[in-house]
Design an enzyme around this catalytic site. Structure first.
Site, mmCIF file in Angstrom:
data_model
loop_
_atom_site.group_PDB
_atom_site.id
_atom_site.type_symbol
_atom_site.label_atom_id
_atom_site.label_comp_id
_atom_site.label_asym_id
_atom_site.label_seq_id
_atom_site.Cartn_x
_atom_site.Cartn_y
_atom_site.Cartn_z
ATOM 1 N N HIS A 443 -35.817 7.796 71.933
ATOM 2 C CA HIS A 443 -35.719 8.932 71.026
ATOM 3 C C HIS A 443 -34.274 9.303 70.691
ATOM 4 C CE1 HIS A 443 -36.466 13.339 69.952
ATOM 5 N NE2 HIS A 443 -37.216 12.659 69.102
ATOM 6 N N LYS A 445 -30.391 9.352 69.260
ATOM 7 C CA LYS A 445 -29.767 9.066 67.969
ATOM 8 C C LYS A 445 -28.263 8.967 68.217
ATOM 9 C CE LYS A 445 -33.451 12.011 67.237
ATOM 10 N NZ LYS A 445 -34.484 11.017 67.212
ATOM 11 N N ASP A 450 -16.177 1.501 66.966
ATOM 12 C CA ASP A 450 -15.103 0.857 67.720
ATOM 13 C C ASP A 450 -14.998 1.386 69.153
ATOM 14 O OD1 ASP A 450 -14.479 -0.679 65.515
ATOM 15 O OD2 ASP A 450 -12.939 0.696 64.785
ATOM 16 N N HIS A 773 -35.566 20.973 63.861
ATOM 17 C CA HIS A 773 -35.538 19.728 64.629
ATOM 18 C C HIS A 773 -34.375 19.726 65.623
ATOM 19 C CE1 HIS A 773 -35.146 15.273 65.253
ATOM 20 N NE2 HIS A 773 -36.471 15.357 65.212
ATOM 21 N N LYS A 775 -31.921 20.303 68.837
ATOM 22 C CA LYS A 775 -32.072 20.260 70.300
ATOM 23 C C LYS A 775 -30.778 20.831 70.870
ATOM 24 C CE LYS A 775 -34.531 16.576 68.594
ATOM 25 N NZ LYS A 775 -35.801 17.204 68.425
ATOM 26 N N ASP A 780 -23.447 32.103 76.443
ATOM 27 C CA ASP A 780 -22.312 33.007 76.661
ATOM 28 C C ASP A 780 -21.141 32.773 75.721
ATOM 29 O OD1 ASP A 780 -23.786 34.069 78.737
ATOM 30 O OD2 ASP A 780 -22.783 32.875 80.280
#
Length: 951
Positions: A443, A445, A450, A773, A775, A780
């Site tokens: 899952h 991404k 380089d 979508h 995450k 703080d």
């Protein structure tokens, strides 16, 4: 076309079109002479690209040494020991060699000097019989120095001095220096002097025993403990890994990364062989055989020394049991929405010089990186093709889906990319049958340039992901205001390397979009999407719409991502390399040398950045993972530990945006304890009578196709069941546990929200939820976590989906407010939180709103909660949109299905109402379908799927 002559094998199989399909390249293009000259003419350092052309270098006799850089040696030490006969005393010489900034030690007996001398004499005699040009004649005129004086000398010091002079004389002669027996004597290979691979390290010829892989599905019944073979290999040990390669083939066969399980042991008890050395990490136990007891001890000592010095960061335990430590003073940047992220990724791809690594859950080759597109210059597949033609190695790892369950068509993505150029390699994983992995996914991404700059987060390079803060619902290309605020590209098409200006954005012979020079659309073809109305279909026809954009609003996509540089980018590259090499070993179809073993660059050169992404700032950074034996050959759940630790240690607030919110461990269906940590932290604040806030922003509906007016279908309801079970339904829920201690005061501590927008489509008012979508967790105003991991067991446990995340802690402070008091906030974290609040609350259009202090009663109750409630009420009045608290049961959905909406009966009145909407924040409807059991029926397809799939 005539067949090639008998016995001649074509080096390259180009992409050809058969029955309308592109067949991918099968072998690498041979390196040309100019490229060979560039690789061989390096005077200070050699590029990493050498590792991809070892066979070409060998076949062309390119010397491994840096051109024009002298090699010097000194015999620094001698060791005397008895031979196996215990009669003859043998002397072992330690030879210290220096070549530029590289230094290393080899240990040789006098007999090794004699063997080298004989080989050189034989080689010189053979070469003298061959015809040669004038420029080849000069090196053979010098005589090979003699060893006789050393042979006659009995004093060790004199013999040591003579051997040193002898070697230095040989090293001044290119004829001797580049002879393969001399290279073996010096423990030198083409990989020795690549600066990006770190110090010279340890090298030499060894015998390697087959087997030892600790991979599910391999070495069944432990047969490799009894049936094995020994093979001659060239072993190379660097500062964070070791490898071996076949000398005759010039191909790296295996790479073993140093990790906390790294061990080196010597002796028959560990290796079941004489003079054996056992080297192991989490994924493999490698056994090699040396020529003598002393060589085995020397190899063991040197490998452990290199691991403790250069590789100590990878063999030591770290915070959250992560595979890498905190990286101080790291350049980092965050992104909210895909527009800026895609633009920076596209530009970074253009800046690549050596390698591009990409791994995605889903990748759409035809996605545009900068918009509106006025040609194909910024289309992903065209960028990768340009870079591959320039010699950049492009490696792509895709999740191989179960085709009956998902329609992302990774096979099409693989075939499309691999048909572009042989420098583009694409692998898919897992093999569902052989690995017995059917339920879990890759899952993460990630895009690495380089091994120095790395982008990661929640954004796949795929359809539907690109968006900006406008969250447009329409894109007909007719209204000029629709592209306002978008990342734009100059109208003039940038020509490709051959000067052509293809405007249709498709390979010749394929149907592509119409002329893009005057294009004003932001989402072309399959990119215009609303996956709850209809999931993607026919992905092999990328430029055809699959929903009617004149009738159906698109679903906006909210997401966050990040970029890191230097050592943190090297950490992410190391993760990719670990997965790539693991996949290459696991799947037999990838064992061919067309798919190379990848090598991690040394962290000693990590700060020598080829470029930096504009807007990046310094911070403390740590890379986190969720991986298991099936996904990467190792186990880690550092993301979950970091989430719980951040919540436990937060002082004032946490802000969560996530695609899923499934938590609160019950020991049965749910195991992750993020929800429990939230409850614990709120109860602590309540007992201490201190302000503490939790902001939770989720998508209003799960991302599955379904008609919500009839309940949404089993898949949507299954996710809703576990989401509501976490938030407010059942004894294990957050709200239920808080009510036990504080009754209805829980609303003073935690808020659940979603996002929605509205627009006018073909003179009709429409609304749609904004699909969250993201995450992300902010704590703080001083730290944040961004990654690919959802708040559910699939992402957090480590044993299920593979995930990546980055924890960023600010090192630079700026003045702010917290609880009505002056407060030193982190520069990056504060800016990220303010950007989120600014867009969600629409504060730009309401100057009276102060979003600086997130925990004051005035803000939390008077701004955040009130805005969410007011917006939700307006949308309910105008659209009767779903989900809504007005529909606690499926019967109520059915009974009120025919009710007229104000948007249809009184459009002008509806517009006046909608003028009161500020931002996009709406309350999450906690009572929607509260009277229903949302678990799928046991006799349904969804009901037969294991519960773990939904959690």
């Amino acid at each position: 076309m005539s067949a090639p002559p008998e016995g001649v094998l074509e080096e390259t199989v180009v992409a050809v079109r058969v029955d309308g399909n592109l067949r991918p390249f099968q072998t690498d293009l041979p390196i040309n002479c100019d490229e060979l000259d560039c690789l061989g003419d390096a005077t200070e350092e050699r590029p990493l690209l050498i590792a991809y052309h070892l066979k070409d270098l060998r076949d062309s006799n390119v010397p491994p040494f840096l051109k024009g850089v002298p090699i010097t040696c000194s015999v620094v030490n001698t060791e005397r020991h008895t031979t196996r006969s215990k009669v003859r005393i043998c002397t072992l010489y330690s030879v210290r060699l220096t070549h530029g900034e590289f230094s290393w030690t080899v240990k040789r007996k006098f007999k090794h000097f004699q063997e080298l001398h004989r080989d050189l004499q034989t080689h010189r005699m053979f070469m003298s019989l061959l015809p040669r040009s004038a420029n080849q004649r000069e090196p053979l005129l010098g005589e090979i120095p003699t060893l006789h004086a050393a042979d006659r000398t009995r004093r060790t010091s004199s013999k040591q001095k003579h051997l040193e002079q002898y070697l230095n004389s040989l090293l001044e002669m290119s004829f001797c220096r580049n002879y393969h027996h001399m290279l073996e004597f010096l423990d030198v290979s083409p990989l020795s002097f690549i600066k990006d691979l770190g110090p010279k390290g340890l090298e030499g010829s060894i015998l390697k025993r087959s087997g030892g892989h600790r991979i599910q599905g391999l070495n069944c019944f432990g047969h490799h403990q009894f049936c094995y073979r020994w093979s001659r290999r060239w072993l190379v040990v660097k500062d964070s890994f070791l490898l071996y390669m076949k000398p005759e083939a010039g191909v790296v066969s295996f790479v073993l990364l140093f990790d906390p399980e790294f061990r080196v042991q010597v002796g028959r008890s560990y290796t079941a062989t004489k003079y054996g050395v056992c080297i192991q990490n989490f994924a493999r136990t490698l056994i090699i055989k040396c020529s003598s007891y002393r060589q085995a001890q020397w190899w063991s000592h040197e490998i452990q020394r290199l691991a403790k010095e250069g590789g100590r960061e990878f063999v030591s335990p770290h915070r959250f049991d992560a595979f890498v430590p905190i990286r101080e003073n790291t350049l980092a940047k965050w992104y909210v929405n895909g527009s800026g992220y895609f633009a920076d990724v596209g530009q970074a791809l253009e800046d690549a010089k050596e390698e591009i690594f990409i791994t995605d859950w889903w990748l759409s080759p035809e996605v545009f990186m900068k918009r509106p597109a006025n040609g194909d210059h910024w289309r992903l597949d065209q960028i990768l093709k340009r870079k591959a033609e320039q010699g950049v190695k492009v490696c792509v790892l895709l999740f191989k889906e179960v085709e009956l369950a998902l329609g992302i068509n990774s096979d099409y993505s693989k075939r499309t990319l691999m048909s572009l150029h042989p420098n583009i390699k694409v692998m898919r994983h897992p093999d569902h049958v052989s690995s017995v992995v059917v339920l879990w996914a890759h899952h993460e991404k990630l895009v690495v340039i380089d091994q120095s700059v790395a982008f990661m987060g929640g954004l796949d390079l795929a359809y539907g992901r690109w968006d900006d803060h406008c969250y447009r619902l329409t894109d007909t290309g007719c209204d000029g205001t629709e592209t306002q605020g978008a990342e734009t590209q100059p109208k003039a098409q940038e020509p490709g390397p051959n000067g052509s200006e293809h405007q249709n954005g498709a390979p010749e012979g394929e149907e592509g979009p119409q002329d893009l020079r005057d294009n004003r659309k932001l989402w072309l073809g399959k990119d215009y999407s609303n996956f709850i109305v209809r999931d993607w279909v026919q992905l092999d026809r990328p430029f055809e719409d699959f929903i009617d954009r004149n009738k159906t609003p698109r679903m906006p996509w909210r997401d966050v991502a990040a970029v890191v540089h230097g050592k943190a980018a090297r950490d992410l590259a190391r993760h990719f390399i670990q997965r790539w090499n693991f996949t290459k070993i696991f799947k037999s179809k990838y064992k061919h040398h067309f798919y190379p073993c990848l090598l991690p660059k040394s962290h000693s050169t990590a700060e020598e950045l080829p470029f930096r992404v504009p807007g990046s700032q310094r911070a403390r950074v740590q890379i986190l993972r969720s991986v298991d034996r099936w996904s990467a050959g190792t186990c880690e759940s550092s993301i979950l530990k970091a989430y719980i630790d951040t919540i436990d240690n937060s002082q004032h607030y946490i802000y969560i945006e996530n695609q899923f919110f499934i938590s609160c461990a019950d020991g049965r269906s749910v195991q992750n304890g993020i929800g429990d940590a939230i409850v614990k932290r709120i109860l602590r604040a309540h007992s201490e009578n201190k302000p503490y806030r939790v902001f939770v922003v989720l998508p209003l509906l799960p991302g599955f196709e379904g008609d919500i007016t009839t309940g949404g279908g089993n898949a949507i309801q299954a996710i809703l069941h576990f989401t509501y079970r976490t938030m407010c339904r059942g004894d294990q829920s957050i709200v239920a546990r808080l009510k036990v201690k504080m009754q209805d005061r829980w609303r003073e501590f935690i808020s659940f929200s979603g996002l929605r927008s509205h627009a006018c489509l073909q003179d009709s008012l429409v609304t749609e939820l904004i699909y969250v979508h993201s995450k992300m967790l902010i704590a703080d105003d001083r730290k944040y976590i961004i990654g690919s991991a959802n708040i559910n067991d699939r992402s957090m446990l480590g044993s299920r989906d593979s995930e990546l995340a980055v924890l960023v802690e600010d090192s630079e402070s700026v003045p702010s407010l917290m609880g009505g008091q002056e407060y030193q906030a982190g520069k990056l974290a504060l800016a990220l939180r303010l950007e989120c609040f600014r867009v969600l609350l629409g504060s730009d259009g309401a100057p009276s709103i102060d979003i600086r202090d997130p925990i004051s009663d005035e803000f939390f109750q008077g701004v955040w909660q009130k805005t969410a409630a007011d917006n939700a009420e307006i949308y309910e009045t105008v659209f009767r949109c779903l989900p809504s608290d007005s529909f606690p049961s499926l019967r109520s959905l059915k009974d009120r299905a025919g009710e007229e909406k104000l948007a249809n009966t009184d459009p002008q009145g509806a517009r006046e109402k909608l003028a009161g909407v500020r931002g996009h924040l709406v309350q999450f409807p906690l009572d929607f379908l509260s009277e229903e059991s949302l678990l799928p029926p046991l006799n349904s397809r969804e009901g037969m799927i294991p519960v773990e799939v939904w959690t």
